[in-house]
Scaffold this active site. Structure first.
Site, mmCIF file in Angstrom:
data_model
loop_
_atom_site.group_PDB
_atom_site.id
_atom_site.type_symbol
_atom_site.label_atom_id
_atom_site.label_comp_id
_atom_site.label_asym_id
_atom_site.label_seq_id
_atom_site.Cartn_x
_atom_site.Cartn_y
_atom_site.Cartn_z
ATOM 1 N N HIS A 139 10.771 7.585 9.337
ATOM 2 C CA HIS A 139 10.068 6.320 9.585
ATOM 3 C C HIS A 139 10.977 5.445 10.449
ATOM 4 O O HIS A 139 12.204 5.541 10.357
ATOM 5 C CB HIS A 139 9.822 5.652 8.226
ATOM 6 C CG HIS A 139 8.953 4.447 8.239
ATOM 7 N ND1 HIS A 139 9.423 3.199 8.564
ATOM 8 C CD2 HIS A 139 7.641 4.290 7.945
ATOM 9 C CE1 HIS A 139 8.431 2.326 8.464
ATOM 10 N NE2 HIS A 139 7.341 2.960 8.092
ATOM 11 N N ASP A 216 15.608 7.962 1.843
ATOM 12 C CA ASP A 216 14.517 6.997 1.931
ATOM 13 C C ASP A 216 13.430 7.479 0.976
ATOM 14 O O ASP A 216 12.737 8.460 1.253
ATOM 15 C CB ASP A 216 14.030 6.948 3.387
ATOM 16 C CG ASP A 216 12.697 6.233 3.545
ATOM 17 O OD1 ASP A 216 12.100 5.828 2.532
ATOM 18 O OD2 ASP A 216 12.252 6.098 4.698
ATOM 19 N N GLN A 219 8.169 6.968 -0.089
ATOM 20 C CA GLN A 219 6.948 7.725 -0.406
ATOM 21 C C GLN A 219 7.124 8.633 -1.615
ATOM 22 O O GLN A 219 6.235 9.436 -1.900
ATOM 23 C CB GLN A 219 6.527 8.571 0.810
ATOM 24 C CG GLN A 219 6.156 7.775 2.029
ATOM 25 C CD GLN A 219 4.890 6.941 1.835
ATOM 26 O OE1 GLN A 219 4.080 7.196 0.935
ATOM 27 N NE2 GLN A 219 4.716 5.933 2.667
ATOM 28 N N LYS A 242 4.457 0.499 -2.726
ATOM 29 C CA LYS A 242 3.881 1.838 -2.575
ATOM 30 C C LYS A 242 3.828 2.541 -3.928
ATOM 31 O O LYS A 242 3.455 3.703 -4.018
ATOM 32 C CB LYS A 242 4.702 2.657 -1.583
ATOM 33 C CG LYS A 242 4.625 2.099 -0.158
ATOM 34 C CD LYS A 242 5.471 2.916 0.789
ATOM 35 C CE LYS A 242 5.763 2.192 2.076
ATOM 36 N NZ LYS A 242 4.634 2.111 2.984
ATOM 37 N N CYS A 380 4.484 4.467 12.165
ATOM 38 C CA CYS A 380 5.904 4.109 12.321
ATOM 39 C C CYS A 380 6.789 5.351 12.422
ATOM 40 O O CYS A 380 7.920 5.373 11.925
ATOM 41 C CB CYS A 380 6.396 3.209 11.191
ATOM 42 S SG CYS A 380 5.545 1.642 11.128
HETATM 43 N N1 PMP Z 1 10.108 4.803 4.852
HETATM 44 C C1 PMP Z 1 8.947 5.419 4.679
HETATM 45 C C2 PMP Z 1 8.930 6.923 4.565
HETATM 46 C C3 PMP Z 1 7.762 4.675 4.600
HETATM 47 O O1 PMP Z 1 6.600 5.304 4.419
HETATM 48 C C4 PMP Z 1 7.829 3.267 4.703
HETATM 49 C C5 PMP Z 1 6.580 2.421 4.656
HETATM 50 N N2 PMP Z 1 5.541 2.893 5.454
HETATM 51 C C6 PMP Z 1 9.070 2.674 4.859
HETATM 52 C C7 PMP Z 1 10.190 3.458 4.933
HETATM 53 C C8 PMP Z 1 9.226 1.187 4.952
HETATM 54 O O2 PMP Z 1 8.868 0.614 3.718
HETATM 55 P P1 PMP Z 1 8.703 -0.968 3.581
HETATM 56 O O3 PMP Z 1 7.758 -1.367 4.675
HETATM 57 O O4 PMP Z 1 8.117 -1.149 2.222
HETATM 58 O O5 PMP Z 1 10.051 -1.572 3.737
#
Ligand code: PMP
Length: 422
Positions: A139, A216, A219, A242, A380
């Protein structure tokens, strides 16, 4: 400054046995009864954010009705209630991840957690020519913070390739762990593909070369059991929203020795021990990294969300979502001109696809007309889209309250797309 600790840590709710009672689960999520476009909602955008159960809504409401005050700073009753609930949430989150409470830094979410590690841990250690090793399925929030700090020091970000099925090319990744690698950062579950990465093996490989690892977990935490101690990971980042909790809140797990060695990254109230115009000294970890009034309700809501997950049982949630993933995959594979992007052997509940008759944006618009909420775009993960030579995908992502009816609604809507564009 007073710091009230809860007398007894919040205890996880006992996990119920037996198969998931979908009707009961759904009854706990009031928004699922919300009509959209005049019809039934099939909410399949859970990887972007999940819906919130009554227990989380109640915890937030209860906090503002009965406990609202600032934390750590006063001796009055409400301040004590707020502090007890807030620090109780830290115990709860620590227990959920298998960490000690001092190793949990509250943040705004995964993004802020990763930025904290980039600036406080990595930046001071980086030398020109150093490398940060990522994977091709990260991401943007696990790419851009590293680029920002690398640019300041003449270091560089490198990424290991992803196979046609959307799995990490593990051997290539392993070979890229080199003399100059200062950190390996990778997701637990890919938000665009659903791929579950072999994070335990990756941490082991990195450590065998003396390289710290950051996972990270944005998910992962609502879908897989995570034990940071068993993983032996150095840093683990996650978001509340999430995982059935409120938005704008999350946590960073970091090994205590890292937190002790790291400098604060934001200055302000609560992160200090003493302040004078000549200089200041820092509070203990994790408070050293929590400047200013925090999102108190966020912490309490996140803890309630983790209680919810625990009560359902991650094993049961995982089995339910896995069965739906198999059903959804079979349904989508029957649709002519539809191509799944991400068919890893180890996958969480994410179905990413493109259709040859319509752009993902148009697919999303038709699905919305049919009450199906999905995400379209690059999610993203622009480098990953380039890897698969697509501008975007349509992504249906599953949660505990989804059922076969949601997948059927998705399938019907996709046939409508074919009728309109095919
Ligand atoms: N890493 C991953 C794999 C994600 O799916 C996301 C959110 N789409 C993020 C990081 C960023 O998370 P947040 O917007 O809650 O900071």
């Amino acid at each position: 400054m007073t710091r009230t600790m809860p007398a007894t840590p919040a205890r996880p709710a006992a996990a119920a046995a037996g198969p998931l009672d979908l009707a009961r689960v759904r009854a706990e999520f009031p928004i699922l009864a919300e009509p959209v476009r005049g019809g039934r909602l099939a909410y399949l955008d859970n990887a972007a954010t999940s819906q919130k159960p009554e227990s989380v809504l109640r915890a937030l409401d209860d906090y503002y009705r009965h406990k609202n005050s600032n934390v750590h700073r006063a001796v009055h009753d409400l301040a004590e209630r707020a502090t007890t609930a807030y620090e109780g949430a830290r115990d709860r989150i620590a227990a959920f991840l298998g960490a000690a409470r001092e190793e949990i830094v509250f943040t705004r979410g995964t993004t802020e957690s990763i930025n904290l590690v980039a600036y406080s841990h990595l930046l001071p250690l980086l030398q020109p020519g150093d490398e940060i090793l990522l994977t091709g399925m990260e991401h943007h929030s696990n790419i851009v913070p590293w680029q920002l700090v690398a640019a300041q020091k003449g270091a560089r970000v490198v990424a290991a390739p992803v196979t046609d099925r959307g799995e990490l090319d593990f051997e290539a990744w392993r070979r890229m762990l080199g003399e100059r690698t200062r950190l390996a950062a990778f997701n637990h579950v890919s938000n665009s593909l659903g791929t579950i990465n072999p994070v335990a093996a990756m941490v082991r490989e990195a450590h065998a070369r003396g390289i710290p690892a950051l996972v990270d977990g944005a998910q992962a935490i609502a879908h897989l059991a995570v034990d940071v101690r068993a993983l032996d990971v150095d840093f683990y980042a996650c978001s509340s929203h999430k995982a059935y909790g409120p938005t704008g809140f999350g946590a960073l797990y970091a090994k205590r020795r890292h937190l002790e060695a790291m400098a604060p990254w934001q200055g302000g109230g609560d992160m200090i021990r003493t302040v004078s115009f000549e200089g200041s000294t820092w509070n203990d970890v994790p408070y050293k990294f929590e400047a200013g009034t925090p999102d108190i309700a966020g912490a309490i809501g996140f803890a309630a969300a983790l209680d919810y997950i625990q009560a359902q049982g991650l094993e049961r949630i995982g089995a339910h979502e896995h069965a739906l993933l198999a059903e959804g995959t079979a349904r989508l594979e029957q649709i002519p001109g539809l191509r799944l992007i991400g068919t890893a052997a180890e996958k969480a509940g994410i179905l990413s696809f493109v259709m040859d008759c319509a752009h993902p944006q148009d697919v999303g618009t038709i699905l919305d007309q049919e009450g199906v909420a999905v995400r379209t775009g690059h999610h993203c993960t622009m480098p990953l889209m380039q890897r698969f030579a697509v501008p975007a995908t349509v992504r249906a992502s599953l949660a505990v309250y989804n059922g076969s009816d949601d997948l059927q609604q998705l399938e019907r809507a996709l046939h409508k797309v074919r009728r309109l564009f095919g």
